[in-house]
Design a protein around this motif. Structure first.
Motif, mmCIF file in Angstrom:
data_model
loop_
_atom_site.group_PDB
_atom_site.id
_atom_site.type_symbol
_atom_site.label_atom_id
_atom_site.label_comp_id
_atom_site.label_asym_id
_atom_site.label_seq_id
_atom_site.Cartn_x
_atom_site.Cartn_y
_atom_site.Cartn_z
ATOM 1 N N GLU A 78 2.375 34.491 -46.489
ATOM 2 C CA GLU A 78 2.731 33.235 -45.820
ATOM 3 C C GLU A 78 3.719 33.435 -44.681
ATOM 4 O OE1 GLU A 78 1.167 30.502 -46.181
ATOM 5 O OE2 GLU A 78 -0.043 31.260 -47.830
ATOM 6 N N ASN A 79 4.431 34.549 -44.704
ATOM 7 C CA ASN A 79 5.400 34.826 -43.634
ATOM 8 C C ASN A 79 4.808 35.661 -42.499
ATOM 9 O OD1 ASN A 79 7.532 33.502 -45.012
ATOM 10 N ND2 ASN A 79 7.846 35.323 -46.291
ATOM 11 N N TYR A 80 3.546 36.065 -42.647
ATOM 12 C CA TYR A 80 2.897 36.837 -41.603
ATOM 13 C C TYR A 80 2.672 35.968 -40.364
ATOM 14 C CZ TYR A 80 1.531 40.522 -44.955
ATOM 15 O OH TYR A 80 1.517 41.533 -45.876
ATOM 16 N N ASP A 81 2.661 36.602 -39.199
ATOM 17 C CA ASP A 81 2.217 35.872 -38.015
ATOM 18 C C ASP A 81 0.688 35.777 -38.057
ATOM 19 O OD1 ASP A 81 1.196 38.364 -37.206
ATOM 20 O OD2 ASP A 81 2.862 38.760 -35.844
ATOM 21 N N MET A 82 0.108 35.055 -37.123
ATOM 22 C CA MET A 82 -1.334 34.777 -37.167
ATOM 23 C C MET A 82 -2.168 36.053 -37.072
ATOM 24 S SD MET A 82 -1.519 31.344 -34.863
ATOM 25 C CE MET A 82 -0.409 32.060 -33.662
ATOM 26 N N LYS A 83 -1.735 36.957 -36.219
ATOM 27 C CA LYS A 83 -2.472 38.218 -36.059
ATOM 28 C C LYS A 83 -2.481 39.012 -37.356
ATOM 29 C CE LYS A 83 -2.361 42.548 -33.423
ATOM 30 N NZ LYS A 83 -1.633 43.311 -32.391
ATOM 31 N N SER A 84 -1.338 39.086 -38.023
ATOM 32 C CA SER A 84 -1.244 39.832 -39.278
ATOM 33 C C SER A 84 -2.059 39.171 -40.378
ATOM 34 C CB SER A 84 0.223 39.947 -39.717
ATOM 35 O OG SER A 84 0.965 40.691 -38.773
ATOM 36 N N LYS A 85 -2.095 37.844 -40.381
ATOM 37 C CA LYS A 85 -2.909 37.133 -41.368
ATOM 38 C C LYS A 85 -4.387 37.447 -41.172
ATOM 39 C CE LYS A 85 0.055 33.177 -42.459
ATOM 40 N NZ LYS A 85 0.226 31.705 -42.390
ATOM 41 N N LEU A 86 -4.818 37.450 -39.922
ATOM 42 C CA LEU A 86 -6.225 37.727 -39.643
ATOM 43 C C LEU A 86 -6.583 39.176 -39.989
ATOM 44 C CD1 LEU A 86 -8.852 36.515 -38.666
ATOM 45 C CD2 LEU A 86 -8.242 37.159 -36.326
ATOM 46 N N LEU A 87 -5.692 40.093 -39.673
ATOM 47 C CA LEU A 87 -5.923 41.494 -40.034
ATOM 48 C C LEU A 87 -5.983 41.665 -41.548
ATOM 49 C CD1 LEU A 87 -3.620 43.397 -37.509
ATOM 50 C CD2 LEU A 87 -6.113 43.572 -37.669
ATOM 51 N N SER A 88 -5.113 40.962 -42.256
ATOM 52 C CA SER A 88 -5.115 41.014 -43.717
ATOM 53 C C SER A 88 -6.447 40.519 -44.261
ATOM 54 C CB SER A 88 -3.971 40.165 -44.276
ATOM 55 O OG SER A 88 -3.978 40.167 -45.685
ATOM 56 N N PHE A 89 -6.938 39.427 -43.681
ATOM 57 C CA PHE A 89 -8.238 38.905 -44.102
ATOM 58 C C PHE A 89 -9.341 39.936 -43.853
ATOM 59 C CE2 PHE A 89 -12.329 37.149 -43.022
ATOM 60 C CZ PHE A 89 -12.614 36.371 -44.133
ATOM 61 N N TYR A 90 -9.379 40.467 -42.644
ATOM 62 C CA TYR A 90 -10.443 41.408 -42.268
ATOM 63 C C TYR A 90 -10.468 42.633 -43.189
ATOM 64 C CZ TYR A 90 -12.739 39.819 -37.980
ATOM 65 O OH TYR A 90 -13.542 39.166 -37.072
ATOM 66 N N PHE A 91 -9.322 43.258 -43.368
ATOM 67 C CA PHE A 91 -9.292 44.484 -44.167
ATOM 68 C C PHE A 91 -9.664 44.205 -45.620
ATOM 69 C CE2 PHE A 91 -6.217 46.141 -40.827
ATOM 70 C CZ PHE A 91 -7.145 47.027 -40.288
ATOM 71 N N THR A 92 -9.200 43.080 -46.153
ATOM 72 C CA THR A 92 -9.525 42.732 -47.540
ATOM 73 C C THR A 92 -11.004 42.384 -47.680
ATOM 74 O OG1 THR A 92 -7.278 41.857 -47.827
ATOM 75 C CG2 THR A 92 -8.902 41.254 -49.488
ATOM 76 N N PHE A 93 -11.520 41.627 -46.731
ATOM 77 C CA PHE A 93 -12.924 41.212 -46.780
ATOM 78 C C PHE A 93 -13.858 42.421 -46.700
ATOM 79 C CE2 PHE A 93 -16.818 39.697 -44.539
ATOM 80 C CZ PHE A 93 -17.300 38.877 -45.544
ATOM 81 N N PHE A 94 -13.560 43.348 -45.789
ATOM 82 C CA PHE A 94 -14.446 44.502 -45.644
ATOM 83 C C PHE A 94 -14.266 45.513 -46.783
ATOM 84 C CE2 PHE A 94 -15.253 42.680 -41.547
ATOM 85 C CZ PHE A 94 -16.596 42.988 -41.346
ATOM 86 N N GLU A 95 -13.140 45.499 -47.443
ATOM 87 C CA GLU A 95 -13.011 46.268 -48.687
ATOM 88 C C GLU A 95 -13.935 45.679 -49.749
ATOM 89 O OE1 GLU A 95 -9.016 46.535 -50.069
ATOM 90 O OE2 GLU A 95 -8.303 47.646 -48.327
#
Length: 219
Positions: A78-95
């Motif tokens: 929740e404290n991530y900026d928008m870019k970090s949130k999107l990167l977190s989504f991408y890496f988790t989704f592709f895992e």
């Protein structure tokens, strides 16, 4: 004493369906055949799904839902900026996709007509667009409501196209641990944010060099 029959759930039907496709390299011919093969009544199937195609759409939506669940378990998210949130989504989704790669590849490369393959992502697409609207909401601050809606729709559609391009790259990625997909994600997400900030040149060149190098290797 007779063995008690396991309770059927949406998740167990999805698991049965994925196993059937992987083991038989084809779809079940009918709901009746699928139910009989897995030893449950056809009527039970319709408690959860209307037809076999709806299972396929649900699978990708479940990958998305599980991704959202996992990234929100990170106390720092929740404290991530928008870019970090999107990167977190991408890496988790592709895992998540990588853990189910055999099924995903079989499913998304089934038809020569790519539109038919993309249709399997329709339920996932709705969830993803809502997620993008949520994390990007702070960037849309125009006073004109109509312009605000245009900006929102543009960001959502652009993000969806970016995800499809990443998915296509991942499907063709033969690198160990799909490390080239990780590079693709980092460069494309960085570029998308810099495009919004109207300072894209360096990232555009860097991303272009990466794609060109990969294209040369694969020709």
């Amino acid at each position: 004493m007779a063995t008690k029959k396991a309770i059927l759930t949406k998740d167990t039907i999805v698991s049965m369906y994925m196993n059937y496709r992987l083991e038989n390299n084809e779809k079940p011919k009918s709901v009746y055949q699928f139910a009989k093969t897995n030893d449950f009544d056809e009527t039970e199937f319709y408690t959860f799904f209307g037809n076999l195609e709806s299972i396929e759409k649900e699978i990708f939506k479940m990958f998305f839902d599980k991704t959202i669940e996992l990234i929100h378990k990170d106390s720092n998210y929740e404290n991530y900026d928008m870019k970090s949130k999107l990167l977190s989504f991408y890496f988790t989704f592709f895992e998540m996709l990588s853990a189910n790669r055999s099924y995903v590849v079989l499913s998304l490369k089934e038809h020569q007509n790519q539109l038919k393959n993309i249709m399997l992502l329709s339920s996932f697409r709705s969830g993803f667009k809502s997620y993008i609207a949520e994390i990007f909401s702070e960037t849309i601050k125009t006073e004109n409501e109509k312009l605000q809606n245009i900006q929102k729709n543009t960001i959502q559609e652009t993000a969806w196209i970016q995800l499809l391009l990443t998915l296509k790259f991942w499907l063709e990625d033969a690198s160990a641990s799909f490390e080239k997909t990780d590079i693709f994600i980092e460069k494309s997400v960085k570029l998308s944010f810099e495009l919004m900030n109207t300072a894209p040149l360096d990232s555009l060149i860097d991303f272009g060099k990466f794609l060109f190098k990969e294209k040369i290797k694969n020709t």
